[in-house]
Structures are given as C-alpha cells and as structure tokens.
Scaffold this motif. Structure first.
Motif, short mmCIF file in Angstrom:
data_model
loop_
_atom_site.label_atom_id
_atom_site.label_comp_id
_atom_site.label_asym_id
_atom_site.label_seq_id
_atom_site.Cartn_x
_atom_site.Cartn_y
_atom_site.Cartn_z
N PRO A 223 0.82 -1.22 0.00
CA PRO A 223 0.00 0.00 0.00
C PRO A 223 0.85 1.26 0.00
N PRO A 224 0.55 2.24 -0.88
CA PRO A 224 1.37 3.45 -0.97
C PRO A 224 1.36 4.29 0.30
N ASP A 225 0.24 4.22 1.06
CA ASP A 225 0.18 5.04 2.27
C ASP A 225 1.12 4.55 3.36
N GLN A 226 1.67 3.34 3.19
CA GLN A 226 2.64 2.85 4.15
C GLN A 226 4.02 3.49 3.94
N GLN A 227 4.26 3.99 2.73
CA GLN A 227 5.56 4.60 2.40
C GLN A 227 6.73 3.67 2.75
N SER A 228 6.60 2.42 2.28
CA SER A 228 7.64 1.43 2.55
C SER A 228 8.94 1.83 1.86
N ARG A 229 10.03 1.28 2.35
CA ARG A 229 11.35 1.59 1.80
C ARG A 229 11.87 0.37 1.06
N PHE A 230 12.03 0.51 -0.26
CA PHE A 230 12.44 -0.62 -1.08
C PHE A 230 13.80 -1.15 -0.64
N TRP A 231 14.72 -0.24 -0.32
CA TRP A 231 16.06 -0.71 0.02
C TRP A 231 16.05 -1.59 1.26
N ALA A 232 15.16 -1.29 2.21
CA ALA A 232 15.08 -2.10 3.43
C ALA A 232 14.50 -3.48 3.11
N VAL A 233 13.47 -3.52 2.24
CA VAL A 233 12.90 -4.80 1.82
C VAL A 233 13.97 -5.62 1.10
N ALA A 234 14.69 -4.98 0.18
CA ALA A 234 15.73 -5.68 -0.58
C ALA A 234 16.83 -6.21 0.34
N LEU A 235 17.19 -5.42 1.34
CA LEU A 235 18.22 -5.85 2.29
C LEU A 235 17.74 -7.07 3.08
N GLY A 236 16.45 -7.09 3.43
CA GLY A 236 15.90 -8.24 4.13
C GLY A 236 15.94 -9.49 3.27
N ILE A 237 15.63 -9.35 1.98
CA ILE A 237 15.70 -10.49 1.06
C ILE A 237 17.13 -11.02 0.97
N VAL A 238 18.08 -10.10 0.86
CA VAL A 238 19.49 -10.50 0.78
C VAL A 238 19.91 -11.20 2.07
N ALA A 239 19.45 -10.70 3.21
CA ALA A 239 19.82 -11.30 4.50
C ALA A 239 19.32 -12.73 4.60
N THR A 240 18.05 -12.97 4.22
CA THR A 240 17.51 -14.32 4.28
C THR A 240 18.21 -15.24 3.29
N THR A 241 18.47 -14.73 2.08
CA THR A 241 19.18 -15.52 1.08
C THR A 241 20.54 -15.95 1.60
N THR A 242 21.24 -15.02 2.22
CA THR A 242 22.57 -15.32 2.76
C THR A 242 22.50 -16.37 3.87
N LEU A 243 21.53 -16.21 4.77
CA LEU A 243 21.37 -17.18 5.86
C LEU A 243 21.07 -18.58 5.33
N LEU A 244 20.12 -18.68 4.40
CA LEU A 244 19.74 -20.00 3.87
C LEU A 244 20.88 -20.61 3.06
N TRP A 245 21.62 -19.78 2.34
CA TRP A 245 22.77 -20.25 1.58
C TRP A 245 23.84 -20.79 2.54
N ALA A 246 24.06 -20.06 3.63
CA ALA A 246 25.06 -20.50 4.60
C ALA A 246 24.65 -21.82 5.24
N VAL A 247 23.34 -21.95 5.56
CA VAL A 247 22.86 -23.20 6.17
C VAL A 247 23.02 -24.36 5.20
N ALA A 248 22.72 -24.13 3.91
CA ALA A 248 22.83 -25.20 2.90
C ALA A 248 24.27 -25.64 2.73
N GLY A 249 25.21 -24.73 2.97
CA GLY A 249 26.62 -25.06 2.78
C GLY A 249 27.25 -25.75 3.98
N MET A 250 26.49 -25.85 5.08
CA MET A 250 27.05 -26.47 6.28
C MET A 250 26.92 -27.99 6.27
#
Length: 250
Positions: A223-250
C-alpha cells in the motif's frame, strides 16, 4: 542442543508478539525501516524455503494419495491460495467494520474493527502462529542452524504482524490478542516437541502457512500510504538468502 535452541526461539517469538506493538519506533508512517526489512526477510523465506518445501510436499501427495490429475499437481498450492484469500477476507471485514469506540479504560476514543471480526481473525492467526511454533521443532529435529534461521526470520515477521493487528484492533489486541497469539505459539511448539503430525495434515498446514505469509507481507509493504522503503525490503531479502545459503553449505 537443537531442542534448547527451539525452546529459546519459541520464547522469543512469544515475547515479540506481546511487546512489539507497544514499541513506538515500529509504528506510524512512513513505515519503520525495521518492519520493511522484516518483510523482505519473510519474502525471501517464502520463495527460498517454503515454496520449495511445498513443491516437495506436493510430490509426496502425488505419490501417496489418489487424486484427480489436477489436484495431484496443485492441491497444496490451492490450499495456500485459500489461506491467503481467507486472511484477505478477514482483513477487508476488519477495515469495513471499523468505528469509533471508547479507548482502554474509558480514555480517548479509538477506531477499531467489530468484535466478531477480531475473534475470527485471532482464530486464524492462532492456527498460523501455532504452526510456526510447531515448525520450530520440526526443523529442530534436523539442525541447530535450520531452527535458528526460522526463529530469526519469524521473529522479525511477527513484529510486523503485531504492529498490523494493533493498528486494526487497538486495545482489543493489547488486552487479549497478543496473549492469545503468544500462547498459541507456545502450544504449537509443545505439540511439535511431544509428537509429529501425519504427513498429509502437516503438508496442508504448510500450504496455509505459505499463503498467509505471502498475504501478510504484501499487505504491509505494497500500500502506498505505508511509504515502505524498497532498500530495506531488498536488504531483508538479501539477509535471508545469505542465511539460507550459509545453512545449505554447512
């Protein structure tokens, strides 16, 4: 050690549901950077963990249950769609029945949804949070890192859920809702610790989980009235990807 981490994660999730809505930094507009980051983490978890798991579960359904050809390919994804549609309907009802009522303790007036919508929503979300609690121990039977990643992602996700529910129901959530959801999370964890659901029932619930997570993230971030921040969403996606990648490599 794995079970200890699962119990710690359960306690953290319950605490988040109880206290997150009262943290001023998470509320208001523009949307908190933390909540946008949490939304990104949840999106990453859905696409990189839940949907692949759902695909694998759908293959098991096809192998062990006699259904029509279409359902053999789509049953669990249909369940996910129904779960998302159900929560969407409840959200619309909540917004459609909002009205001004006395606030907690008879103080300032507040806008919140009708009681029946609140209880219906709490029922659905109680099943949802209980399933997360159960998953902590289902994952916990595998590795410490798997349950730790799930706990981290869902703790951030639950903070967004708590803020959204407090926004819709105000004092109803503060007085009752947060305790219901915290208790259901613990109850689900205890079930996961004590027993194991039949595969088919678990797979159906996994479908519901995927649908509800997807809807909750989209509802809060789009929703536009939330004024979400794309960079924060993108950073969250990168963080989860990194975590799952690290777990898969263990």
């Amino acid at each position: 050690m794995v079970m200890v981490v699962a119990f710690i994660a359960t306690a953290v999730l319950a605490i988040v549901l109880i206290v997150a809505a009262g943290i001023d930094a998470l509320r208001g507009t523009p949307r908190s950077r933390w909540l946008s980051f949490a939304g990104g983490m949840a999106i990453g978890y859905v696409f990189l963990r839940l949907l692949p798991e759902l695909t694998h579960a759908q293959q098991k359904v096809r192998e062990h249950h006699t259904l029509s050809t279409w359902l053999e390919e789509h049953l669990l994804f249909l369940v996910a769609l129904v779960g998302a549609a159900l929560v969407f309907g409840i959200e619309r009802a909540a917004k459609g029945t909002r009205q001004m009522r006395p606030g907690a303790g008879g103080r300032a007036a507040e806008e919140r949804a009708a009681n029946w919508v609140f209880w219906l929503h709490m029922g659905v979300m109680a099943v949802y949070t209980a399933l997360i609690g159960y998953l902590l121990f289902d994952e916990g039977k595998q590795t410490v890192t798997a349950v730790a990643v799930l706990g981290i992602v869902m703790a951030t996700h639950f903070s967004g859920i708590a803020v959204g529910l407090e926004r819709d129901y105000r004092s109803l959530y503060a007085m009752r809702g947060r305790w219901i959801l915290a208790a259901s999370t613990v109850a689900g964890a205890l079930v996961g610790y004590a027993t194991e659901l039949p595969d088919f029932a678990f797979h159906l619930l996994l479908g519901v989980l995927a649908g509800v997570v997807i809807f909750n993230v989209i509802k809060e971030e789009i929703p536009p009235d939330q004024q979400s921040r794309f960079w924060a969403v993108a950073l969250g996606i990168v963080a989860t990807t990194t975590l799952l990648w690290a777990v898969a490599g263990m």
